[in-house]
Design a protein around this motif. Structure first.
Motif, PDB file in Angstrom:
ATOM      1  N   LYS A 191      37.473  48.340  48.314  1.00 18.42           N
ATOM      2  CA  LYS A 191      38.039  47.135  47.722  1.00 18.42           C
ATOM      3  C   LYS A 191      36.910  46.228  47.250  1.00 18.42           C
ATOM      4  CE  LYS A 191      42.011  47.264  50.845  1.00 18.42           C
ATOM      5  NZ  LYS A 191      42.715  46.557  51.943  1.00 18.42           N
ATOM      6  N   ILE A 192      37.108  45.595  46.101  1.00 21.08           N
ATOM      7  CA  ILE A 192      36.128  44.655  45.580  1.00 21.08           C
ATOM      8  C   ILE A 192      36.782  43.283  45.477  1.00 21.08           C
ATOM      9  CG2 ILE A 192      34.807  46.404  44.353  1.00 21.08           C
ATOM     10  CD1 ILE A 192      36.213  45.649  41.812  1.00 21.08           C
ATOM     11  N   ARG A 245      38.690  45.143  37.185  1.00 21.02           N
ATOM     12  CA  ARG A 245      39.500  44.131  37.854  1.00 21.02           C
ATOM     13  C   ARG A 245      40.767  44.719  38.482  1.00 21.02           C
ATOM     14  NH1 ARG A 245      40.349  38.694  35.429  1.00 21.02           N
ATOM     15  NH2 ARG A 245      41.699  39.669  33.924  1.00 21.02           N
ATOM     16  N   LYS A 246      40.669  45.926  38.991  1.00 23.71           N
ATOM     17  CA  LYS A 246      41.835  46.576  39.590  1.00 23.71           C
ATOM     18  C   LYS A 246      41.864  46.420  41.099  1.00 23.71           C
ATOM     19  CE  LYS A 246      42.325  50.042  35.943  1.00 23.71           C
ATOM     20  NZ  LYS A 246      42.308  51.482  35.605  1.00 23.71           N
ATOM     21  N   GLY A 247      40.925  45.705  41.670  1.00 26.62           N
ATOM     22  CA  GLY A 247      40.919  45.473  43.100  1.00 26.62           C
ATOM     23  C   GLY A 247      40.157  46.493  43.896  1.00 26.62           C
ATOM     24  N   VAL A 248      39.795  47.647  43.304  1.00 23.55           N
ATOM     25  CA  VAL A 248      38.991  48.650  43.990  1.00 23.55           C
ATOM     26  C   VAL A 248      37.902  49.137  43.036  1.00 23.55           C
ATOM     27  CG1 VAL A 248      40.876  49.436  45.469  1.00 23.55           C
ATOM     28  CG2 VAL A 248      40.465  50.578  43.281  1.00 23.55           C
ATOM     29  N   ASP A 283      35.092  36.610  50.682  1.00 22.71           N
ATOM     30  CA  ASP A 283      35.478  37.471  49.560  1.00 22.71           C
ATOM     31  C   ASP A 283      34.701  37.099  48.291  1.00 22.71           C
ATOM     32  OD1 ASP A 283      37.019  39.701  48.854  1.00 22.71           O
ATOM     33  OD2 ASP A 283      38.466  38.457  47.790  1.00 22.71           O
ATOM     34  N   GLU A 284      33.388  36.908  48.469  1.00 21.37           N
ATOM     35  CA  GLU A 284      32.517  36.491  47.368  1.00 21.37           C
ATOM     36  C   GLU A 284      32.282  37.641  46.393  1.00 21.37           C
ATOM     37  OE1 GLU A 284      29.262  33.564  46.070  1.00 21.37           O
ATOM     38  OE2 GLU A 284      31.159  33.454  47.151  1.00 21.37           O
ATOM     39  N   ALA A 333      29.718  47.597  39.469  1.00 23.58           N
ATOM     40  CA  ALA A 333      30.002  47.784  40.893  1.00 23.58           C
ATOM     41  C   ALA A 333      29.548  46.578  41.702  1.00 23.58           C
ATOM     42  CB  ALA A 333      29.323  49.055  41.408  1.00 23.58           C
ATOM     43  N   PRO A 334      30.416  45.567  41.860  1.00 20.66           N
ATOM     44  CA  PRO A 334      30.067  44.473  42.774  1.00 20.66           C
ATOM     45  C   PRO A 334      30.087  44.960  44.213  1.00 20.66           C
ATOM     46  CG  PRO A 334      32.331  44.256  42.030  1.00 20.66           C
ATOM     47  CD  PRO A 334      31.735  45.400  41.255  1.00 20.66           C
ATOM     48  N   LEU A 335      29.518  44.168  45.103  1.00 15.79           N
ATOM     49  CA  LEU A 335      29.558  44.517  46.520  1.00 15.79           C
ATOM     50  C   LEU A 335      31.000  44.510  47.018  1.00 15.79           C
ATOM     51  CD1 LEU A 335      26.533  42.469  47.911  1.00 15.79           C
ATOM     52  CD2 LEU A 335      26.705  44.951  47.721  1.00 15.79           C
ATOM     53  N   PRO A 336      31.288  45.241  48.107  1.00 18.23           N
ATOM     54  CA  PRO A 336      32.659  45.276  48.631  1.00 18.23           C
ATOM     55  C   PRO A 336      33.169  43.884  48.967  1.00 18.23           C
ATOM     56  CG  PRO A 336      31.335  47.008  49.628  1.00 18.23           C
ATOM     57  CD  PRO A 336      30.391  46.152  48.840  1.00 18.23           C
TER      58      PRO A 336
END
Length: 796
Positions: free
Chosen positions: A277-278, A299-302, A767-768, A781-784
């Protein structure tokens, strides 16, 4: 007289009557006169060590009657070194001072060293600290250590970056032997090792070429486990955990036991997780604004294609001798994971979620590793010990693209190291090391960006140390012979004498065999200028031979989304565009480094401050040429020969002079019995001497952690702030600042047969949205996002 004192007296009497051995005995106490139990007392040069009893007493049976040096250590106390010079009186009384800085011995060096007793900065994490920091990849496990960052190729492949250096400059070893995978070739390849079954992880920051060769010019990460057991002391542990950010389950276990003659070990782990999850992008941010920032995470949440499953085991046994051990182990590692960040356009006129479809790319890794490790004490005129390490590794990973086999990477390595520890001579202790290694690496497939190659290395090294008063002097030198050869490749560019026509009409470019002779020398000191304080100084001149991928690359590297060209080629422009020419020439990389350290390691306040300056000549780096592969090879049939990976930006390895410098600091304050506060930070600057910045250099950061430990409870809250990175390369973009908050709480049930701990952790609690500047996938790829973990673990 209590039972423990009676037992000590009886044992001493029996030893004195035997006439065959001598008893070295004493008591370890703290500065208030209280006994220190479970302190480890080691007699240097004999491989004899013992743990103190509940009254702080110890008795060691030794053959020699001349003890020159002993080391004493205990958890929560500073190390103590005593120089007796063969003059042993009646039982010793040894006082240890309390320390808030953990001081752990380094196993991966031929001479004794710890985090405080080394001129070169060293970090060691073990025990509960290692378990609390453990992640699914090595880079994520170590990313919060001072001076260490993560390459972060999504959560599936992450390698350590030490002081802005990674890849072929940072050596990853398992019990002192090269892990021999493909992680040094590209950041999209996972490090083939496992932290969940490790006993400790050692980080040598700065040039460690004297001990490990030219591949360690930037540092070393050594993962230590007990696969080759050093003793038959019965011990074991297990852990079961689940995290929500990837819906990941994990199990690990380890056991060591045996008898007086044989020690055996077995460990294993299993981990299975889904796409990570991102963080949710702010609701007020429009699709257009998000795309304008250069971010393509859907922007799909994962994070799509980021699931991973891995498992492995190690088995080993040792023959225990009076003067050491000889052991053999076998390990197997399997891992299947997605490779995030692959997409291709379907319809330019459609919305992003419609025209960009994620290509399913999987990496299927398998590795077999054999290790023979022996440590023997000798008692002859010249040698005091002999350490032997031999390793054989057979590594393979296959990249599947939409279910079809794409590229296959293989690495077969045979390595042998022998350390001959000599007897003390005029106060000097040291070791002569001999090492040989051969590596056969190949990548087969349309996207094989580097040809099959063989690298042979032979090295001689000498390290020495001497105590004079309050100063420990450390000297060393190493010389290597490195030979590289590679298979011919198809080549359409230029008209080089080594290019020959094949029957089917394609030209073959034959590479010249290359030989290098890197030489390294180092001098350092540790000065205990005041009780509880010391200063470390290390001056190092290191040379590094380039790797095969830095030299011979000529193809698309899909993992990093680039077309890579090695340093044996040059790029020039003509009327019809840019062309590549083969020169066959490349020089050694040369580093001149100085490290300065100030340490306070006793009392309720401790600190370590490091300053480093590293001038590197002929530094290898990948320059973005500004061309794409289609533009570069848009010359008749050349595009067809080279453009297997689509239109990719072209990066070429070039040599130039560069300068690295920075500051690392950590302060620890035990302000109350159950509370400890740690504040830390690091800063790195990396510049090209002819102007400009090196790419993907981590930003300045500050962190803090509050620990609570009392009556079985252990709690931690940590906050780390990463500042904006705007010291960037011409083809990079700025990376915004971000702050991460983590917390964990654990309770331990103590028992006579072992301890059981129940724990819960929370990561990225706010949730940054955080993007790693050193990552090739920064914009994808942002951090989780926010995640929670629960589990149990036990040590027995």
């Amino acid at each position: 007289m209590n039972y423990e004192m009676k037992r000590t007296s009886i044992f001493l009497a029996l030893l004195s009557l035997s006439g065959l051995s001598h008893a070295f005995s004493g008591q370890v106490i703290d500065d208030n006169g209280n006994p220190v139990a479970k302190a480890r007392v080691e007699i240097i040069g004999t491989r004899k060590d013992i743990t103190t009893d509940t009254n702080g007493h110890f008795v060691v049976k030794i053959v020699t009657d001349a003890v020159d040096e002993i080391h004493i250590e205990a958890k929560g106390y500073g190390h103590r070194i005593l120089h007796l010079h063969g003059q042993q009186a009646a039982p010793l009384t040894i006082t240890l001072q309390r320390s808030v800085i953990e001081q752990i011995d380094v196993i991966g060096l031929p001479l004794h060293a710890s985090t405080i007793e080394s001129a070169l900065p060293i970090t060691v994490i073990s025990g509960d600290e290692l378990r609390n920091k453990q992640a699914s990849t090595l880079g994520e496990t170590l990313k919060n250590e001072v001076g260490v960052h993560s390459s972060y190729f999504g959560p599936v492949a992450s390698s350590p970056i030490i002081r802005g250096l990674d890849g072929p400059r940072v050596l990853i070893t398992q019990n002192g032997l090269d892990v021999s995978d493909a992680s040094r070739v590209g950041p999209d390849h996972v490090v083939a090792t496992e932290a969940s079954t490790a006993e400790q992880i050692e980080i040598l920051r700065g040039p460690a070429t004297l001990f490990y060769g030219s591949g360690a010019i930037g540092g070393v990460v050594n993962i230590v486990d007990d696969r080759v057991p050093r003793s038959s002391e019965a011990k074991g542990d297990f852990s079961v955990a689940h995290n929500t950010v990837a819906n990941e389950d994990e199990v690990s276990l380890a056991y060591t036991g045996g008898n007086d003659s044989i020690a055996v070990h077995i460990d294993g782990f299993w981990r299975d997780g889904s796409n990570y999850k991102i963080p949710g992008i702010a609701e007020l941010e429009t699709d257009e604004e998000h795309e304008a920032e250069g971010h393509n995470d859907h922007r799909k949440g994962v994070l799509e294609n980021s699931a991973a499953k891995s498992e492995g085991f190690n088995v080993g046994a040792s023959w225990l001798l009076d003067n050491g051990f000889i052991g053999l182990s076998y390990g197997r590692l399997d891992r299947l994971n997605g490779v995030p960040g692959h997409a291709h356009e379907e319809d330019e006129g459609a919305h992003e979620e419609e025209h960009e479809e994620e290509e399913v790319v999987l990496s299927d890794l398998s590795q077999d590793r054999w290790q023979l490790i022996s440590e023997l004490s000798l008692d002859n005129e010249y040698l005091s010990g002999l350490n032997t390490r031999i390793g054989y590794t057979d590594y393979e990973h296959i990249e599947f693209e939409s279910g079809e086999t794409g590229t296959v990477f293989r690495n077969e390595t045979l390595q042998a190291k022998m350390d001959f520890l000599h007897q003390e001579f005029s106060g000097w202790r040291g070791a002569l090391s001999i090492e040989g290694k051969t590596t056969d690496f190949e990548a087969v497939g349309d996207e094989a960006f580097t040809p099959p190659s063989t690298t042979d290395t032979f090295a001689l090294a000498l390290v020495e140390e001497k105590h004079t008063g309050n100063i420990l002097w450390q000297l060393g030198a190493r010389i290597e012979k490195v030979s590289l050869k590679a298979d011919a490749i198809e080549w359409e560019e230029g008209h080089h004498d080594d290019a020959e026509e094949e029957e089917h009409g394609h030209a073959l470019l034959h590479f010249d065999d290359l030989d290098y002779t890197p030489f390294s020398v180092s001098a350092g000191l540790v000065w205990d200028f005041s009780p509880g304080y010391n200063i470390g100084v290390a001056l190092t001149h290191s040379q590094r031979a380039p790797t095969a991928s830095e030299l011979f690359s000529a193809g698309p590297h899909i993992g990093t989304g680039s077309y890579e060209v090695g340093a044996l080629f040059t790029l020039h422009e003509e009327e019809d565009g840019a062309h590549l020419d083969y020169t066959g020439k490349a020089d050694k990389e040369v580093s001149n480094n100085i490290d300065l350290s100030l340490r306070k390691h006793e009392g309720d306040v401790g600190f370590v401050i490091n300053v480093f300056y590293n001038q590197v000549s002929d530094f290898y780096y990948q320059r973005n040429t500004g061309y794409t592969s289609e533009a570069l090879f848009d010359h008749e049939e050349e595009a067809e020969a080279h453009n297997h990976g689509g239109d990719l930006p072209v990066y070429i390895f070039e040599q130039t002079d560069a300068t690295f410098y920075g500051l690392e600091a950590e302060v620890v304050w035990q302000f109350a019995t159950p509370f400890k506060l740690t504040v830390w930070g690091d800063s790195i600057r990396a510049k090209l001497d002819d102007g400009g910045n090196l790419p993907r250099i981590p930003p300045f950061r500050l962190g803090s952690q509050l620990n609570y430990r009392h009556s079985g409870w252990n709690g931690q809250v940590g906050v780390t702030h990463y500042f904006e990175q705007d010291d960037i390369d011409a083809f990079e973009t700025n990376t915004d600042s971000y702050t991460l908050m983590d917390a964990q709480l654990a309770y331990t049930f103590f028992g006579s047969s072992g301890d059981l701990t129940i724990f819960a952790k929370g990561t990225n609690l706010t949730d940054e949205e955080a993007r790693v500047h050193s990552s090739f996938l920064k914009d994808r790829a942002p951090l989780p996002g926010r995640g929670f973990s629960v589990g149990i673990r036990s040590m027995f």
